[in-house]
Design a protein around this motif. Structure first.
Motif, PDB file in Angstrom:
ATOM      1  N   ARG A  91       0.829  -1.218   0.000  1.00 58.15           N
ATOM      2  CA  ARG A  91       0.000   0.000   0.000  1.00 58.15           C
ATOM      3  C   ARG A  91       0.858   1.260   0.000  1.00 58.15           C
ATOM      4  N   LEU A  92       1.904   1.273   0.828  1.00 61.94           N
ATOM      5  CA  LEU A  92       2.798   2.436   0.856  1.00 61.94           C
ATOM      6  C   LEU A  92       3.486   2.630  -0.485  1.00 61.94           C
ATOM      7  N   ASP A  93       3.873   1.531  -1.109  1.00 62.18           N
ATOM      8  CA  ASP A  93       4.517   1.614  -2.411  1.00 62.18           C
ATOM      9  C   ASP A  93       3.559   2.168  -3.457  1.00 62.18           C
ATOM     10  N   LEU A  94       2.322   1.706  -3.436  1.00 60.52           N
ATOM     11  CA  LEU A  94       1.332   2.214  -4.398  1.00 60.52           C
ATOM     12  C   LEU A  94       0.993   3.676  -4.131  1.00 60.52           C
ATOM     13  N   ALA A  95       0.894   4.050  -2.867  1.00 55.47           N
ATOM     14  CA  ALA A  95       0.593   5.450  -2.538  1.00 55.47           C
ATOM     15  C   ALA A  95       1.740   6.355  -2.965  1.00 55.47           C
ATOM     16  N   ARG A  96       2.960   5.890  -2.765  1.00 50.26           N
ATOM     17  CA  ARG A  96       4.131   6.683  -3.147  1.00 50.26           C
ATOM     18  C   ARG A  96       4.207   6.842  -4.660  1.00 50.26           C
ATOM     19  N   ARG A  97       3.702   5.874  -5.376  1.00 47.08           N
ATOM     20  CA  ARG A  97       3.783   5.920  -6.841  1.00 47.08           C
ATOM     21  C   ARG A  97       2.529   6.474  -7.513  1.00 47.08           C
ATOM     22  N   SER A  98       1.628   7.039  -6.767  1.00 46.37           N
ATOM     23  CA  SER A  98       0.384   7.514  -7.389  1.00 46.37           C
ATOM     24  C   SER A  98       0.652   8.619  -8.398  1.00 46.37           C
ATOM     25  N   THR A  99       1.593   9.509  -8.119  1.00 42.84           N
ATOM     26  CA  THR A  99       1.911  10.548  -9.102  1.00 42.84           C
ATOM     27  C   THR A  99       2.593   9.937 -10.323  1.00 42.84           C
ATOM     28  N   GLU A 100       3.419   8.928 -10.087  1.00 42.68           N
ATOM     29  CA  GLU A 100       4.063   8.233 -11.197  1.00 42.68           C
ATOM     30  C   GLU A 100       3.021   7.550 -12.081  1.00 42.68           C
ATOM     31  N   THR A 101       2.026   6.935 -11.443  1.00 41.72           N
ATOM     32  CA  THR A 101       0.957   6.284 -12.195  1.00 41.72           C
ATOM     33  C   THR A 101       0.176   7.305 -13.020  1.00 41.72           C
ATOM     34  N   GLY A 102      -0.114   8.447 -12.409  1.00 38.96           N
ATOM     35  CA  GLY A 102      -0.803   9.507 -13.146  1.00 38.96           C
ATOM     36  C   GLY A 102       0.016  10.014 -14.316  1.00 38.96           C
ATOM     37  N   ALA A 103       1.324  10.155 -14.133  1.00 36.11           N
ATOM     38  CA  ALA A 103       2.192  10.607 -15.223  1.00 36.11           C
ATOM     39  C   ALA A 103       2.235   9.583 -16.351  1.00 36.11           C
TER      40      ALA A 103
END
Length: 181
Positions: free
Chosen positions: A69-81
């Motif tokens: 979950r922390l990894d996915l939350a940290r990468r949310s901006t990366e996912t959006g990009a």
């Protein structure tokens, strides 16, 4: 990365906990004997051991879920990009599966190695059942983590739509149109 190593350790801890259950049950029954008193002694010794193993299983599952979950939350901006650059949801889903499997496979290898070595030292006849049980349980948890993380990674912007596209049915539009008139 630290999160991948932590996930791998969580998967190996999970594997070892399930393999330990098999070894403990086999050793307890073998040491107690086939009498009723032996069965009672084995069952009463299994309770505190089962509690410790349950705590280990819960801890491993919590570790895996929290790190993911922390990894996915940290990468949310990366996912959006990535979505803005044209990545489709299926590409993000494949990347999420690759990330989880990239941590689960080394964790499984470490868990299998430790379970085989430990079983061969303590109870050689329990090595195969311990490995099979640990493998099945870890595969199930891995599939659950993959399934839980794929929609999260691929559909992070669940309410987001392209401009001009609509998702409302015609009846919702007509009701909304009636209210505004």
């Amino acid at each position: 990365r630290a999160s991948t190593v932590t996930l791998a350790l969580g998967f190996s801890l999970l594997f070892l906990a399930f393999a330990t259950v098999v070894v403990i049950v086999r050793l307890g029954r073998q040491a107690a004997g086939a009498t009723r008193l032996g069965e009672f002694a084995s069952a009463s010794a299994l309770l505190p051991q089962g509690v410790l193993i349950a705590v280990t299983l819960v801890s491993a599952c919590v570790l895996i879920v929290v790190v993911r979950r922390l990894d996915l939350a940290r990468r949310s901006t990366e996912t959006g990009a990535l979505r803005a650059m044209g990545w489709q949801r299926r590409h993000l889903a494949r990347a999420a599966v690759a990330e989880v499997l990239g941590a689960a496979v080394p964790g499984l290898v470490v868990g299998v190695t430790a379970a085989v070595v430990g079983s061969l030292v303590v109870a050689p006849e329990a090595a195969l059942p311990a490995v099979l049980t640990g493998s099945a349980a870890t595969a199930h948890v891995t599939a659950t983590v993959v399934r839980a993380s794929v929609p999260r990674a691929a559909g992070r912007l669940r309410g987001w739509r392209r401009r001009g596209s609509t998702s409302r049915s015609s009846s919702c539009r007509s009701r909304r149109g009636r209210r505004s008139r």
